[in-house]
Design a protein around this motif. Structure first.
Motif, PDB file in Angstrom:
ATOM      1  N   THR A  53      -0.002  14.794   1.077  1.00 20.86           N
ATOM      2  CA  THR A  53       1.014  14.375   0.264  1.00 20.86           C
ATOM      3  C   THR A  53       0.112  14.375  -1.273  1.00 20.86           C
ATOM      4  O   THR A  53      -0.884  14.187  -1.344  1.00 20.86           O
ATOM      5  CB  THR A  53       1.226  12.820   0.373  1.00 20.86           C
ATOM      6  OG1 THR A  53       2.062  12.724   1.598  1.00 20.86           O
ATOM      7  CG2 THR A  53       1.938  12.220  -0.618  1.00 20.86           C
ATOM      8  N   PHE A  72       0.716  -1.198   0.139  1.00 23.14           N
ATOM      9  CA  PHE A  72      -0.135  -0.029   0.083  1.00 23.14           C
ATOM     10  C   PHE A  72       0.982   1.323   0.106  1.00 23.14           C
ATOM     11  O   PHE A  72       1.662   1.547   0.928  1.00 23.14           O
ATOM     12  CB  PHE A  72      -0.854  -0.033   1.342  1.00 23.14           C
ATOM     13  CG  PHE A  72      -2.192  -0.813   1.125  1.00 23.14           C
ATOM     14  CD1 PHE A  72      -3.005  -0.296   0.063  1.00 23.14           C
ATOM     15  CD2 PHE A  72      -2.184  -1.773   1.710  1.00 23.14           C
ATOM     16  CE1 PHE A  72      -4.135  -1.230  -0.052  1.00 23.14           C
ATOM     17  CE2 PHE A  72      -3.460  -2.767   1.605  1.00 23.14           C
ATOM     18  CZ  PHE A  72      -4.443  -2.455   0.979  1.00 23.14           C
ATOM     19  N   TYR A  73       0.762   2.026  -1.161  1.00 20.79           N
ATOM     20  CA  TYR A  73       1.260   3.452  -1.094  1.00 20.79           C
ATOM     21  C   TYR A  73       0.741   4.286  -1.985  1.00 20.79           C
ATOM     22  O   TYR A  73       0.095   3.369  -3.108  1.00 20.79           O
ATOM     23  CB  TYR A  73       2.846   3.062  -1.530  1.00 20.79           C
ATOM     24  CG  TYR A  73       3.847   4.257  -0.966  1.00 20.79           C
ATOM     25  CD1 TYR A  73       3.909   4.402   0.333  1.00 20.79           C
ATOM     26  CD2 TYR A  73       4.309   5.265  -1.782  1.00 20.79           C
ATOM     27  CE1 TYR A  73       4.803   5.482   0.888  1.00 20.79           C
ATOM     28  CE2 TYR A  73       5.100   6.253  -1.456  1.00 20.79           C
ATOM     29  CZ  TYR A  73       5.306   6.083  -0.165  1.00 20.79           C
ATOM     30  OH  TYR A  73       5.987   7.375   0.341  1.00 20.79           O
ATOM     31  N   PRO A  74       0.398   5.499  -1.617  1.00 21.14           N
ATOM     32  CA  PRO A  74      -0.403   6.242  -2.610  1.00 21.14           C
ATOM     33  C   PRO A  74      -0.044   6.480  -4.124  1.00 21.14           C
ATOM     34  O   PRO A  74      -0.822   6.461  -4.957  1.00 21.14           O
ATOM     35  CB  PRO A  74      -0.578   7.523  -2.090  1.00 21.14           C
ATOM     36  CG  PRO A  74       0.181   7.467  -0.763  1.00 21.14           C
ATOM     37  CD  PRO A  74       0.848   6.241  -0.584  1.00 21.14           C
ATOM     38  N   VAL A  99      -0.046  13.453  -5.338  1.00 22.57           N
ATOM     39  CA  VAL A  99       0.305  12.666  -6.050  1.00 22.57           C
ATOM     40  C   VAL A  99      -0.067  12.816  -7.570  1.00 22.57           C
ATOM     41  O   VAL A  99      -0.933  13.353  -7.895  1.00 22.57           O
ATOM     42  CB  VAL A  99      -0.564  11.186  -5.734  1.00 22.57           C
ATOM     43  CG1 VAL A  99       0.411  10.059  -6.294  1.00 22.57           C
ATOM     44  CG2 VAL A  99      -0.523  11.078  -4.279  1.00 22.57           C
TER      45      VAL A  99
END
Lengths: 511, 95
Positions: A156, A85-87, A158
């Motif tokens: 954050t 899981f990471y954006p 993206v």
């Protein structure tokens, strides 16, 4: 020296962005530098219900690299999901390959320079100038998006433009024995992908990225030391610096009897040190399994043959040919073949020159073209920061100039002047430029003789002093003739004529 | 094959899921049953049979390397829980 007591062991994982037009599993563009979140698609954004379809060119490009690096090619290649899981990864998994990489068990050869040879073994044995570095595997995968943590105090941000851009990951065996060897290996990978036309290999723009596994062990021991993984080295220079630092750090700890933690380190280029990522040391559990959305890639002989026949001559073979067939020095051959476009330009110039000379000493001609390309052409490329494709003098026109020089139609300083003019006057031939500037060298004695006579007649005093024994005045006469001449007389002919005429006058005086 | 509550919690955390005590218990039982069934399949001798990666017996489904813009920037951000005019916004994450 501590560094002689220990041997570094390094393996690299290199990610290379393939220069396809569209992404690996979707038709959105891979163009670099677009406005954020404009090169996107429901597939690259991981929308539910979308299905990835593999871009055929990705397979072709990967096979090119596999064949060029002597890999075994799998008859079937499967894509697997790697979960985390990471954006920057909207699906929650990356499509990669796990236990059936498309290429495996290959190698590349690096050419050790003096610096690298010095760092290999201290047993006094002459070292091979090349070293073979094993490749464990090459596999295909998709790139992730880009997250920015420092643009906003709370969020954050993206950008998914890069998400789904095709990558190959090239994993080396732990065959590298110094930071410099790692640097040479990385340069070789860059050279190969550029020759193959599958990537621009630009590290600063992120199309080539590199992580390293590093450990040290006492020389002579087989067992490997605890390794660390070094990330965030975003230039060739930084890779060498970071690895030097990390090797040094590990050796110092060992000498102090301290243990080395198996961890991931980030290279901090500003501070010149590696730092622990300090992430929770929860071992990654990617739960790989075959992606049910994608079917197998079956690689048969006809596919391989098609790729094989599309491969260009590779740099090592080309370098050897330049040495053996053209008689170029090893240094020239290596500089000229570093970039495929430069090597092409060199060969085009040479064949254009051959058309003019129609034979003769082809090795001397190759060396003359090499001199022009390595010094004059490359100087301009460096000064202007351009590639040879944007160089204003075409191969044909450069051949005109080399021909003028080889035929002694222009002397070397005139050739320089013509070269500079050709950079600006791109629609005129070298001969025309030389003529207009009166740079064509006159070698005809009948044309030069009257000028020599005139100069000697006008300088009776100096002639007398010379004849009385002051040899140093010879140069003065040459200078006077060169200056009095309209155009560029061949200095060799001028010299001969002056000597002849002066001797004649000496005899006259003696009689 | 029994699955422990700890194993359930570990797998749940990898998938970013949280279960109540009752749900955890239920998961442990159901996952145990699934593994029992897989054990049953392992009674078959599959030596010499290549692993199957897909239920369909097809391979080499490709697209050509052609660009097509199917959605634009506004469409892309429309479904985002949070976004500004350029970027998707997510809670700050620094690994």
């Amino acid at each position: 020296m501590l560094h002689e007591k220990y041997e570094p062991v390094i393996g690299l994982e290199v990610h290379v962005q393939l220069q396809t037009d569209a992404k690996i599993f979707s038709p959105d563009s891979t163009a670099f530098g677009a406005a954020p979140n404009t090169n996107v698609d429901p597939i690259s954004l991981g929308h539910p219900g979308t299905l990835p379809v593999l871009n055929k060119k990705v397979v072709e490009y990967t096979l090119r690299m596999g064949l060029a690096t002597h890999c075994s090619i799998a008859s079937r290649a499967v894509f697997a999901r790697k979960h985390y899981f990471y954006p920057d990864l909207p699906k929650g998994y990356q499509i990669s390959q796990f236990d059936t990489p498309i290429c495996h068990d290959g190698y590349v050869e690096i050419l050790l320079d003096d610096e690298a040879v010095d760092t290999v073994g201290g047993d006094g044995q002459p070292q091979e100038p090349t070293k073979r570095i094993g490749l464990t595997r090459i596999h295909m995968e998709e790139d992730a998006g880009k997250s920015m943590h420092d643009r906003d105090p709370h969020d954050t941000l993206v950008d998914y433009n890069r998400c789904g851009v095709p990558l190959i990951e090239i994993v080396s065996e732990p065959d590298l024995r110094s930071a410099h060897e790692a640097y040479l290996y990385l340069q070789k990978i860059r050279q190969l992908v550029r020759y193959l036309g599958i990537s621009d290999g630009n590290m600063e723009e992120g199309s080539l990225r590199c992580d390293a596994n590093v450990s040290v062990r006492p020389r002579g021991r087989r067992q490997l030391g605890t390794k660390t993984e070094v990330k965030n080295m975003n230039s060739f220079r930084n890779v060498e610096r970071a690895l030097e630092y990390e090797i040094d750090r590990q050796i110092k700890r060992r000498e102090l009897g301290e243990s080395i933690a198996q961890e991931t380190l980030l290279w901090d280029a500003d501070r010149g040190e590696t730092r622990s990522m300090r992430s929770k040391e929860e071992a990654h559990d990617y739960r790989y399994f075959p992606d049910p959305d994608l079917v197998e890639v079956a690689i048969d002989e006809s596919m391989l043959e098609a790729v094989r026949s599309s491969l260009p001559e590779m740099p090592d073979a080309r370098r050897r040919r330049f040495e053996e067939e053209m008689g170029l020095p090893a240094y020239d051959a290596s500089v000229l073949t570093e970039e495929r476009a430069v090597a092409d330009y060199f060969e085009q110039t040479l064949s254009a020159l051959f058309k003019r000379t129609k034979g003769g000493n082809t090795q001397a001609q190759a060396k003359e073209v090499s001199n022009f390309v390595m010094t004059d052409v490359m100087r301009i490329l460096n000064e202007r920061g351009i590639g040879v494709d944007a160089f204003p003098i075409t191969a044909d026109r450069l051949a005109q100039l080399v021909y003028l020089r080889m035929e002694d139609k222009v002397n070397s300083s005139a050739a320089q002047e013509v070269f500079e003019a050709m950079l600006e006057e791109t629609d005129r031939s070298a001969g025309k430029i030389a003529e207009e500037r009166n740079l064509i060298q006159v070698s005809d004695k009948g044309t030069i003789e009257p000028v020599v006579n005139r100069v000697l007649d006008e300088n009776t005093e100096q002639v007398q002093t010379y004849l009385d024994g002051k040899d140093g005045l010879f140069g003065y006469f040459i200078g006077q003739v060169m200056r009095s001449f309209e155009g560029s007389p061949d200095p060799q002919v001028v010299r001969e004529l002056i000597r002849e005429k002066l001797e004649a006058r000496r005899e006259q005086a003696n009689n | 094959m029994a699955i422990s509550r700890d194993e359930v919690r570990h797998i749940a955390s990898l998938a970013r899921l949280r279960f109540s005590d009752d749900e955890e218990q239920q998961m442990a039982e159901e996952m145990g049953k699934i593994l029992d069934y897989v054990d049953k399949l392992e009674e078959l001798d599959t030596s010499g049979i290549p692993p199957m990666s897909h239920v369909l017996d097809i391979h080499n489904v490709f697209r050509e390397d052609e660009v097509e813009q199917r959605i634009d920037h506004e469409d892309a951000l429309r479904n985002a829980p949070d976004a500004d005019s350029d970027y998707f916004r997510v809670p700050k994450v620094i690994e």
